[in-house]
Design a protein around this motif. Structure first.
Motif, PDB file in Angstrom:
ATOM      1  N   ARG A   1       0.838  -1.184   0.000  1.00 11.02           N
ATOM      2  CA  ARG A   1       0.000   0.000   0.000  1.00 11.02           C
ATOM      3  C   ARG A   1       0.877   1.238   0.000  1.00 11.02           C
ATOM      4  O   ARG A   1       1.840   1.352   0.742  1.00 11.02           O
ATOM      5  N   LEU A   2       0.560   2.220  -0.858  1.00 15.37           N
ATOM      6  CA  LEU A   2       1.346   3.439  -0.927  1.00 15.37           C
ATOM      7  C   LEU A   2       1.062   4.309   0.294  1.00 15.37           C
ATOM      8  O   LEU A   2      -0.064   4.396   0.770  1.00 15.37           O
ATOM      9  N   SER A   3       2.117   4.943   0.806  1.00 16.45           N
ATOM     10  CA  SER A   3       1.950   5.852   1.921  1.00 16.45           C
ATOM     11  C   SER A   3       1.272   7.123   1.460  1.00 16.45           C
ATOM     12  O   SER A   3       1.099   7.362   0.275  1.00 16.45           O
ATOM     13  N   ALA A   4       0.897   7.971   2.424  1.00 15.54           N
ATOM     14  CA  ALA A   4       0.161   9.183   2.083  1.00 15.54           C
ATOM     15  C   ALA A   4       0.966  10.099   1.191  1.00 15.54           C
ATOM     16  O   ALA A   4       0.447  10.753   0.298  1.00 15.54           O
TER      17      ALA A   4
ATOM     18  N   LYS B   1       7.072   5.794  -0.583  1.00 17.79           N
ATOM     19  CA  LYS B   1       7.454   4.399  -0.394  1.00 17.79           C
ATOM     20  C   LYS B   1       6.232   3.608   0.046  1.00 17.79           C
ATOM     21  O   LYS B   1       5.359   4.129   0.747  1.00 17.79           O
ATOM     22  N   PRO B   2       6.182   2.307  -0.294  1.00 15.93           N
ATOM     23  CA  PRO B   2       5.130   1.466   0.262  1.00 15.93           C
ATOM     24  C   PRO B   2       5.331   1.318   1.769  1.00 15.93           C
ATOM     25  O   PRO B   2       6.456   1.190   2.253  1.00 15.93           O
ATOM     26  N   THR B   3       4.263   1.326   2.528  1.00 12.38           N
ATOM     27  CA  THR B   3       4.366   1.197   3.979  1.00 12.38           C
ATOM     28  C   THR B   3       4.967  -0.145   4.377  1.00 12.38           C
ATOM     29  O   THR B   3       5.674  -0.231   5.382  1.00 12.38           O
TER      30      THR B   3
ATOM     31  N   LEU C   1      10.784  -2.354  -2.901  1.00 16.76           N
ATOM     32  CA  LEU C   1      11.292  -1.056  -3.331  1.00 16.76           C
ATOM     33  C   LEU C   1      11.556  -1.006  -4.820  1.00 16.76           C
ATOM     34  O   LEU C   1      11.233  -0.021  -5.487  1.00 16.76           O
ATOM     35  N   MET C   2      12.166  -2.068  -5.378  1.00 15.88           N
ATOM     36  CA  MET C   2      12.487  -2.025  -6.805  1.00 15.88           C
ATOM     37  C   MET C   2      11.211  -2.103  -7.635  1.00 15.88           C
ATOM     38  O   MET C   2      11.098  -1.420  -8.668  1.00 15.88           O
ATOM     39  N   LEU C   3      10.245  -2.904  -7.204  1.00 12.46           N
ATOM     40  CA  LEU C   3       8.981  -2.961  -7.928  1.00 12.46           C
ATOM     41  C   LEU C   3       8.304  -1.594  -7.918  1.00 12.46           C
ATOM     42  O   LEU C   3       7.769  -1.139  -8.942  1.00 12.46           O
TER      43      LEU C   3
END
Length: 388
Positions: free
Chosen positions: A4-7, A11-13, A170-172
């Motif tokens: 899930r993307l952060s606000a 970065k994804p949480t 992170l790479m995805l």
């Protein structure tokens, strides 16, 4: 589970959570190494040297595991062989994302798995020597061998999991952001090119229908070229503009002498979109009422329109048969004697087909030339005749 993307969208949480776990595990490992190297010993070694050997071994083991995890975790891109960008020079080229890293990752992981399975029985000796060398560097006691082996195994697994998870997360995310940015750039470039092509097509058609004084009409090939590049929406606008001009020109003798301009536009539309029956029908109307009339070409265009229309039964489109019948009557000089039985049958078939719609049937009964033809060619057919 989907990341899930952060606000803030950076970065994804889940990736941040993995990073916290990695940092915590590394801290725990360093603390354990520090406690072991700080224990009293008569090994003739200084505590900093023992700590340094253990930390170096842990870092090397974690780095090896992280590299393997990275190779296993490199995401694969699902892509088709399609054009992502086109150069401004108009050349037909296609660009894809460079997947060399994915291919190298695939090759190395297969090699590692294959060699690892083959050398599985022999790897124990090499591992034992490695543990013995590390243990010798911190004193060589049996407990040192246990500590060395534990560090190698723990940090190898820890490095693999950290490298694999962070690479996948992170790479995805980075690949996705980069690909979306590239797609957005390509879409914007295509929009600018399409807007320029639409503006050129609209301007050329406008100059064709309303040429400036002293200017010459464009070549048919030029109109076909610009309309081919134009969007479907602009071609629809061009069609409406030419149709309105054709209707206005039909009303006066001076206008009928200018219908060749609309004929030029409709001919280009027919070349670009031959499947659209409206283009053929409008061309037929313009040819019929031009000065001089081009009746045979008008009949052929309307025949194509009827064939392209198919089984549609919209009221307005049934005027096609009415107009084709009227053109055929004009071709035959409105004289039944000039038309053979087959020709008479074709005209009557068109009139009967058109009369299925009450509005079109009313037009047939009001048209004097058609009624004159019917009185001669079909005196015994009262269905199309006007009363009286």
């Amino acid at each position: 589970m989907k990341a899930r993307l952060s606000a803030n969208g950076r970065k994804p949480t889940i990736a941040r959570a993995v990073q916290a776990v990695v940092a915590a595990a590394a801290l725990v490992g360093i603390v354990l190494i520090g406690l072991y190297s700080a224990t009293p010993a008569d090994r003739g070694l200084t505590r900093p040297s023992i700590f340094g050997v253990l930390v170096a071994s842990a870092v090397a083991s974690a780095a090896t595991g992280a590299l393997i995890g990275f190779l296993f975790g490199v995401p694969r891109s699902l892509q088709e062989s399609r054009a992502l960008a086109q150069p401004n020079d108009g050349a037909e080229r296609s660009y894809q994302v460079n997947t060399n890293l994915e291919q190298i990752s695939d090759w190395i992981t297969k090699i590692l798995v294959g060699v690892g399975l083959i050398q599985l029985g022999r790897s124990s000796d090499s591992t034992g020597r490695l543990i013995g060398n590390i243990a010798a560097g911190i004193g060589g006691r049996p407990s040192d061998r246990v500590m060395a082996g534990a560090i190698l195994i723990m940090f190898l697994i820890f490095g693999f999991l950290a490298g694999y998870l962070l690479t996948r997360l992170l790479m995805l995310h980075a690949f996705t952001v980069a690909d979306r940015s590239a797609v957005v750039a390509v879409v914007e470039a295509n929009m600018h090119r399409q807007q320029a092509a639409d503006a050129e097509a609209y301007s050329l058609v406008a100059r064709t229908l309303h040429p400036p004084p002293g200017s010459s009409l464009p070549a048919p090939e030029q109109l076909v070229e610009v309309l081919t590049k134009a969007s479907a929406m602009v071609r629809t606008q061009v069609f409406s503009m030419a149709r309105n001009q054709r209707r206005a020109d039909e009303q006066t003798a001076e206008g009928r002498g200018k219908l060749h301009r609309a004929i030029l536009v409709f001919s280009a539309l027919v070349a670009v979109e031959p499947q659209h029956h409206r283009n053929h029908s409008q061309l037929s109307y313009a040819l019929r009422y031009s000065d001089p009339p081009q009746l045979e070409e008008s009949e052929r265009a309307m025949t194509t329109a009827i064939a392209s229309r198919g089984s549609a039964r919209e009221a307005g489109w049934l005027f096609y048969e009415l107009n084709r019948a009227a053109v055929r009557i004009e071709i035959d000089g409105q004289m039944a004697a000039a038309a053979g039985p087959d020709r008479v049958a074709e005209i009557l078939a068109d009139l009967h087909a058109a009369a299925r719609n009450p509005e079109v049937a009313a037009e047939i009964r009001k048209d004097r030339s058609i009624q004159a033809w019917l009185r001669v060619a079909a005196p015994n057919d009262p269905t199309l005749r006007a009363p009286g």
